[in-house]
Design an enzyme around this catalytic site. Structure first.
Site, PDB file in Angstrom:
ATOM      1  N   HIS A 160     100.965 199.862 -26.015  1.00 21.44           N
ATOM      2  CA  HIS A 160     100.762 200.317 -24.638  1.00 21.44           C
ATOM      3  C   HIS A 160     102.002 200.975 -24.004  1.00 21.44           C
ATOM      4  O   HIS A 160     101.968 202.136 -23.595  1.00 21.44           O
ATOM      5  CB  HIS A 160     100.379 199.125 -23.748  1.00 21.44           C
ATOM      6  CG  HIS A 160      99.265 198.290 -24.271  1.00 21.44           C
ATOM      7  ND1 HIS A 160      97.950 198.680 -24.214  1.00 21.44           N
ATOM      8  CD2 HIS A 160      99.250 197.054 -24.851  1.00 21.44           C
ATOM      9  CE1 HIS A 160      97.179 197.730 -24.718  1.00 21.44           C
ATOM     10  NE2 HIS A 160      97.944 196.739 -25.124  1.00 21.44           N
ATOM     11  N   ASP A 161     103.077 200.190 -23.885  1.00 16.18           N
ATOM     12  CA  ASP A 161     104.193 200.610 -23.024  1.00 16.18           C
ATOM     13  C   ASP A 161     104.922 201.874 -23.488  1.00 16.18           C
ATOM     14  O   ASP A 161     105.335 202.687 -22.642  1.00 16.18           O
ATOM     15  CB  ASP A 161     105.192 199.447 -22.879  1.00 16.18           C
ATOM     16  CG  ASP A 161     104.578 198.259 -22.147  1.00 16.18           C
ATOM     17  OD1 ASP A 161     103.588 198.459 -21.410  1.00 16.18           O
ATOM     18  OD2 ASP A 161     105.069 197.133 -22.330  1.00 16.18           O
TER      19      ASP A 161
ATOM     20  N   ASP B  94     108.965 193.793 -19.039  1.00 14.27           N
ATOM     21  CA  ASP B  94     108.783 192.339 -19.230  1.00 14.27           C
ATOM     22  C   ASP B  94     108.646 192.034 -20.724  1.00 14.27           C
ATOM     23  O   ASP B  94     107.628 191.502 -21.157  1.00 14.27           O
ATOM     24  CB  ASP B  94     107.548 191.839 -18.460  1.00 14.27           C
ATOM     25  CG  ASP B  94     106.245 192.459 -18.955  1.00 14.27           C
ATOM     26  OD1 ASP B  94     106.281 193.576 -19.509  1.00 14.27           O
ATOM     27  OD2 ASP B  94     105.179 191.806 -18.827  1.00 14.27           O
TER      28      ASP B  94
ATOM     29  N   ASP C 152     106.993 196.551 -24.825  1.00  7.29           N
ATOM     30  CA  ASP C 152     108.150 196.872 -23.969  1.00  7.29           C
ATOM     31  C   ASP C 152     109.389 197.068 -24.838  1.00  7.29           C
ATOM     32  O   ASP C 152     110.218 197.947 -24.572  1.00  7.29           O
ATOM     33  CB  ASP C 152     108.456 195.721 -23.003  1.00  7.29           C
ATOM     34  CG  ASP C 152     107.301 195.334 -22.121  1.00  7.29           C
ATOM     35  OD1 ASP C 152     107.238 195.759 -20.968  1.00  7.29           O
ATOM     36  OD2 ASP C 152     106.431 194.588 -22.616  1.00  7.29           O
TER      37      ASP C 152
ATOM     38  N   ASN D 233     104.916 189.060 -19.222  1.00  4.86           N
ATOM     39  CA  ASN D 233     104.427 188.536 -20.503  1.00  4.86           C
ATOM     40  C   ASN D 233     104.867 187.092 -20.709  1.00  4.86           C
ATOM     41  O   ASN D 233     104.193 186.305 -21.366  1.00  4.86           O
ATOM     42  CB  ASN D 233     104.941 189.399 -21.658  1.00  4.86           C
ATOM     43  CG  ASN D 233     104.165 190.698 -21.775  1.00  4.86           C
ATOM     44  OD1 ASN D 233     102.965 190.728 -21.531  1.00  4.86           O
ATOM     45  ND2 ASN D 233     104.855 191.776 -22.134  1.00  4.86           N
TER      46      ASN D 233
ATOM     47  N   GLN E 228      96.669 190.605 -32.167  1.00  7.45           N
ATOM     48  CA  GLN E 228      95.701 191.573 -31.623  1.00  7.45           C
ATOM     49  C   GLN E 228      94.436 191.627 -32.477  1.00  7.45           C
ATOM     50  O   GLN E 228      93.342 191.837 -31.964  1.00  7.45           O
ATOM     51  CB  GLN E 228      96.343 192.964 -31.535  1.00  7.45           C
ATOM     52  CG  GLN E 228      97.498 193.039 -30.555  1.00  7.45           C
ATOM     53  CD  GLN E 228      97.054 193.313 -29.120  1.00  7.45           C
ATOM     54  OE1 GLN E 228      95.903 193.624 -28.863  1.00  7.45           O
ATOM     55  NE2 GLN E 228      97.967 193.192 -28.171  1.00  7.45           N
TER      56      GLN E 228
ATOM     57  N   PHE F  58      96.334 193.648 -17.795  1.00 12.79           N
ATOM     58  CA  PHE F  58      97.312 192.582 -17.552  1.00 12.79           C
ATOM     59  C   PHE F  58      98.359 192.928 -16.479  1.00 12.79           C
ATOM     60  O   PHE F  58      98.598 192.124 -15.564  1.00 12.79           O
ATOM     61  CB  PHE F  58      98.024 192.180 -18.853  1.00 12.79           C
ATOM     62  CG  PHE F  58      99.079 191.132 -18.615  1.00 12.79           C
ATOM     63  CD1 PHE F  58      98.727 189.801 -18.442  1.00 12.79           C
ATOM     64  CD2 PHE F  58     100.418 191.470 -18.510  1.00 12.79           C
ATOM     65  CE1 PHE F  58      99.690 188.829 -18.182  1.00 12.79           C
ATOM     66  CE2 PHE F  58     101.389 190.512 -18.251  1.00 12.79           C
ATOM     67  CZ  PHE F  58     101.018 189.186 -18.085  1.00 12.79           C
ATOM     68  N   ASN F  59      99.039 194.067 -16.577  1.00 12.20           N
ATOM     69  CA  ASN F  59     100.162 194.335 -15.661  1.00 12.20           C
ATOM     70  C   ASN F  59      99.715 194.379 -14.202  1.00 12.20           C
ATOM     71  O   ASN F  59     100.465 193.985 -13.302  1.00 12.20           O
ATOM     72  CB  ASN F  59     100.857 195.663 -16.009  1.00 12.20           C
ATOM     73  CG  ASN F  59     101.665 195.561 -17.285  1.00 12.20           C
ATOM     74  OD1 ASN F  59     101.996 194.466 -17.728  1.00 12.20           O
ATOM     75  ND2 ASN F  59     101.965 196.705 -17.897  1.00 12.20           N
TER      76      ASN F  59
ATOM     77  N   THR G 218     106.814 198.969 -16.982  1.00 13.85           N
ATOM     78  CA  THR G 218     105.924 198.617 -18.104  1.00 13.85           C
ATOM     79  C   THR G 218     105.531 197.138 -18.036  1.00 13.85           C
ATOM     80  O   THR G 218     105.125 196.561 -19.036  1.00 13.85           O
ATOM     81  CB  THR G 218     106.594 198.933 -19.466  1.00 13.85           C
ATOM     82  OG1 THR G 218     107.777 198.135 -19.582  1.00 13.85           O
ATOM     83  CG2 THR G 218     106.938 200.400 -19.613  1.00 13.85           C
TER      84      THR G 218
END
Ligand code: BDR
Ligand code: CA
Length: 332
Positions: A242-243, A12, A17, A41, A230, A168-169, A127
């Site tokens: 993250h991803d 996303d 990502d 997102n 961030q 979030f995901n 992701t």
């Protein structure tokens, strides 16, 4: 040389990502079979446009289908992360018009098609929210046995990032995450517990930028926007990437330490809705609640034993070396 891992990247985009796409597109340890896109997102229109832009910028995955998928989560109302990724979902860089066009198939159909035709050697790499994967599993349950494993970014056994409890995901489609975590296939979960340890600090960004290729420049433009947001919201000295931990682990599994545990998704609570409840200490296996009655009580399917390998530590220096080396494959 070992054979590349065949993957479907379900994403996303999203700044992190986008880095995962750029890495998966170029690294010889990965054979990218498709990019499937999900709302997360941002809305599906925006995440799809971003995926096409980034895939085009990779220049290397022109033969890889990019398909758009679920526009909404399965049960809950939609949440997006415009506060983190901006109004476009990928604020910061400007892109030339994409050279890749959208595959006409729905992402869920494409996923089912690729898995069905495979020898059972496809790894799913989600992701984003798990809406596409869950929908594919429900629409064609026979694909489960064709999934070699699922290496996903999502969840946390410690703190959340969208609520105090949830990541979030998973929060963006908890019911879909429940379907995935009970599907019976091997799962590797890269949660916030480790992804927060790989932060793109200014020295990391400068090192990648020094490669001087267009993809490295794109990385640094994306990270500069991501870093600002961030820092403002979480106070980080660099944005957590993250991803790409999923792709880095596929390239070099030694960079992440995993621990087997039972992971379940909270679907009924208010404060903890979307939390991944991770049995870190194996309390149920130790006999605490492990009665057959407990495991079957209620309407929800529950895994009877550990169902995931959860990331508990990451070698951040090694992770950044993998990122740097992967971007160097685009040339100097
Ligand atoms: C996850 O949420 C999204 O904003 C990121 O792209 C990542 O997949 C981190 O919680
Ligand atoms: Ca994402």
């Amino acid at each position: 040389m070992t054979r590349p891992v065949k993957i479907i990247l379900d994403c996303d985009p999203g700044h992190d990502d986008a880095v995962a796409i750029l890495m998966a597109a170029v690294h010889p340890a990965i054979e990218l079979k498709a990019i499937t896109v999900v709302a997360g997102n941002q809305t599906i229109e925006k995440t799809t446009r971003n995926a096409l832009n980034v895939a085009s910028a990779s220049g290397l995955c022109a033969n890889v289908p990019v398909a758009s998928g679920m526009t909404r989560p399965i049960v809950r109302e939609q949440v997006t992360a415009g506060d983190i990724h901006g109004a476009s979902g990928l604020d910061g860089p400007t892109f030339a018009p994409p050279s890749i066009s959208l595959d006409p198939r729905h992402a869920v159909d494409l996923m089912i098609e690729i898995l069905t035709a495979s020898d059972g050697d496809i790894t799913l790499v989600p992701t984003g929210p798990l809406s596409n994967v869950a929908m594919a599993l429900r629409r064609e349950p026979r694909i489960a046995e064709k999934i070699e494993k699922i290496v996903l970014m999502g969840g946390a056994y410690q703190l959340g990032n969208v609520t105090p409890s949830a990541e979030f995901n998973i929060y963006a489609d908890p019911e879909a995450a429940h379907v995935v975590f009970t599907c019976g296939r091997p799962i590797v979960m890269m949660g916030l517990d480790i992804t927060r340890k790989v932060r793109a600090t200014p020295d990391v960004i400068a090192r990648v930028r020094s490669l001087g290729n267009p993809q490295a420049a794109l990385f640094s433009e994306m990270m500069e926007f991501f870093a600002r947001v961030q820092r403002e919201i979480y106070g980080w000295d660099g944005p957590p990437l993250h991803d790409p931990t999923t792709i880095a682990w596929l390239i070099d599994p030694g960079c992440v330490e995993l621990r087997r545990m039972k992971v379940e998704v909270e679907l009924r609570g208010d404060l903890c809705y979307g939390r991944t409840s991770c049995d870190f200490f194996g309390l149920e296996d130790a006999g605490g609640n492990q009665s057959a009655e407990f495991l079957t009580k209620g309407a929800l399917a529950r895994p009877a034993s550990p169902n995931a390998q959860v990331a508990v530590d990451v070698d951040a220096a090694r992770f950044w070396d993998i990122v740097y080396e992967t971007f160097s494959l685009y040339g100097k």
